[in-house]
Design a protein around this motif. Structure first.
Motif, PDB file in Angstrom:
ATOM      1  N   UNK A  19       1.260  -1.181   0.320  1.00  0.00           N
ATOM      2  CA  UNK A  19      -0.073   0.185  -0.016  1.00  0.00           C
ATOM      3  C   UNK A  19       0.968   1.302  -0.158  1.00  0.00           C
ATOM      4  N   UNK A  20       1.836   1.215  -0.142  1.00  0.00           N
ATOM      5  CA  UNK A  20       2.585   2.346  -0.457  1.00  0.00           C
ATOM      6  C   UNK A  20       3.022   2.678  -2.280  1.00  0.00           C
ATOM      7  N   UNK A  21       4.003   3.917  -2.472  1.00  0.00           N
ATOM      8  CA  UNK A  21       4.144   4.361  -3.560  1.00  0.00           C
ATOM      9  C   UNK A  21       5.791   4.152  -3.823  1.00  0.00           C
ATOM     10  N   UNK A  22       6.600   3.397  -3.049  1.00  0.00           N
ATOM     11  CA  UNK A  22       7.212   2.834  -2.922  1.00  0.00           C
ATOM     12  C   UNK A  22       7.079   1.268  -3.473  1.00  0.00           C
ATOM     13  N   UNK A  23       5.973   0.232  -3.567  1.00  0.00           N
ATOM     14  CA  UNK A  23       5.604  -0.822  -3.392  1.00  0.00           C
ATOM     15  C   UNK A  23       4.065  -0.983  -4.699  1.00  0.00           C
ATOM     16  N   UNK A  24       3.723  -1.642  -4.393  1.00  0.00           N
ATOM     17  CA  UNK A  24       2.464  -1.998  -5.269  1.00  0.00           C
ATOM     18  C   UNK A  24       0.789  -1.189  -5.220  1.00  0.00           C
ATOM     19  N   UNK A  25       0.990   0.465  -4.195  1.00  0.00           N
ATOM     20  CA  UNK A  25      -0.205   1.457  -3.965  1.00  0.00           C
ATOM     21  C   UNK A  25      -1.250   0.954  -4.556  1.00  0.00           C
ATOM     22  N   UNK A  26      -1.379  -0.466  -4.142  1.00  0.00           N
ATOM     23  CA  UNK A  26      -3.060  -1.115  -3.572  1.00  0.00           C
ATOM     24  C   UNK A  26      -3.397  -0.984  -2.261  1.00  0.00           C
ATOM     25  N   UNK A  27      -3.975  -0.355  -2.013  1.00  0.00           N
ATOM     26  CA  UNK A  27      -4.638   0.628  -1.021  1.00  0.00           C
ATOM     27  C   UNK A  27      -5.876  -0.790  -0.557  1.00  0.00           C
ATOM     28  N   UNK A  28      -6.086  -0.744   0.873  1.00  0.00           N
ATOM     29  CA  UNK A  28      -7.708  -2.038   1.288  1.00  0.00           C
ATOM     30  C   UNK A  28      -8.367  -2.087   0.742  1.00  0.00           C
ATOM     31  N   UNK A  29      -9.738  -0.920   0.314  1.00  0.00           N
ATOM     32  CA  UNK A  29     -10.405  -0.080  -0.641  1.00  0.00           C
ATOM     33  C   UNK A  29      -9.871  -0.578  -1.204  1.00  0.00           C
ATOM     34  N   UNK A  30      -9.361  -0.789  -2.421  1.00  0.00           N
ATOM     35  CA  UNK A  30      -8.634  -1.527  -3.658  1.00  0.00           C
ATOM     36  C   UNK A  30      -9.386  -2.604  -3.590  1.00  0.00           C
TER      37      UNK A  30
END
Length: 163
Positions: A132-143
């Motif tokens: 869930x970070x910009x340095x990772x996959x940037x996928x949030x729980x809500x996504x």
């Protein structure tokens, strides 16, 4: 008087072993020893017994002095990484296992369960940033809720309401 050793030493490194050959000009090379990488340093004395000429001794000394640093990658077990489907399967098994442990020990009174809980949180704190970070996959729980139809965002999306 000692016979002079014929031929010279040739060392061949294969995937898991090191082969030591005696080569004599005009003759087929002779494999004297095949030693697993993990045993080369421990079997130096045995290897040296087979190659006694000054040139071969010097070559072996040089080889053994650089062996560990040169072959460090081969001496270490390589890590095995999970595929995306294996990660999903593992996380499912972890969730089901934790559910069973909680049923058996609802107040978490067993020390091994408490330790498993602490370790699970510690590992999750290292996993979450990759998701869930910009340095990772940037996928949030809500996504995930929207895409897979779970949780409050997933229910709102299924009812036809926009979020």
């Amino acid at each position: 008087m000692e016979d002079i050793e014929k031929g010279w030493l040739w060392i061949r490194e294969l995937k898991n072993t090191v082969c030591f050959y005696r080569v004599v000009f005009g003759e087929k090379r002779e494999r004297v020893l095949a030693v697993p990488y993990t045993e080369v340093m421990a079997r130096q004395h045995e290897i040296r017994k087979h190659f006694k000429s000054p040139k071969n001794t010097a070559k072996l000394l040089k080889y053994f002095s650089t062996f560990e640093s040169k072959n460090k990658g081969k001496l270490v077990d390589n890590k095995v990484y999970l595929t995306p489907s294996q990660i999903i399967e593992s996380l499912t098994l972890i969730e089901e296992s934790l559910a069973e442990l909680v049923k058996a020990d609802p107040k978490c009174q067993k020390p091994e369960n408490r330790q498993a809980g602490y370790e699970t949180w510690r590992q999750w704190s290292k996993i979450r940033p990759w998701l869930n970070t910009l340095g990772g996959w940037n996928i949030k729980e809500s996504d995930s809720q929207k895409a897979l139809g779970w949780g409050t965002a997933g229910r709102r999306n299924q009812d036809g309401q926009e979020t």
